[in-house]
Motif scaffolding. Sequence first.
Motif: not given
Lengths: 136, 105
Positions: A1, A5-6, A101-103, A119-120
């Motif tokens: 990844m 993430a925001a 979702g994770l993380p 998220l993410g």
Amino acid sequence: MSGSAAVLAGGHLRVRLPQLRYRGQRGGLRGDVLFGIGSGCYAEARSLATFARTHPQAEVVGVDIQDSKEGARAFYRRFGWRHPSIVDSKDVIAARFGLQGLPATLFLDREHRVVARILGETDLAGFTAGYRRALT
Amino acid sequence: MEILYFEGCPNHHPALALVERLSRELGIEPELRLVNVPDQVAAQRMRFLGSPTIRVGGVDVDPRAEERADYALSCRVFRTTDGIVGQPDEQWVREALLREAGTAV
């Protein structure tokens, strides 16, 4: 990844976390960070450790989802995790927070209201931004 | 049919295996495309709800996907009758495949 993430608004969800009666809990929480751990989040573990070290007033709590106790312990050892964690083997916390979702990182204010979530995978800037929102 | 994933996702291979098995069982051969979502910008653009995301005819197999807009590069979890898991419910995928096969006839 890759990529950060925001930070999203947390909405008005308020949760009671009796599981947070862990050893060493302090009264008058200023802000909590609830950190959902799952496979694929190794990349942000170091950023979280840095965040925790530079924000000692923040309560950092791990939640083990889709993981075994042994797997979680290995993860903690690898990253020198010193914070409390909760094994969510029956998905109670995941369901309560509407985990998608994770993380995932949830930022709670002192009233344990979710004020921001990520998220993410995120990074130190993301953790810091979410925490700032928890303080306001 | 598309399986959207990100590199390193532990769940997209099982998702592919699930689709292939169900397709065999149903006797259909969907045109399958694996779509790598490289970053957060692409996740937003592709309305990516996490890995794995299975779309049939452009529609997510998860019946609750329409309610969501939290697009992110994350490992997706699904609420199924078995609890919170890393794969969509088999029945969702089966129904989507049948729907698409019926449409194509």
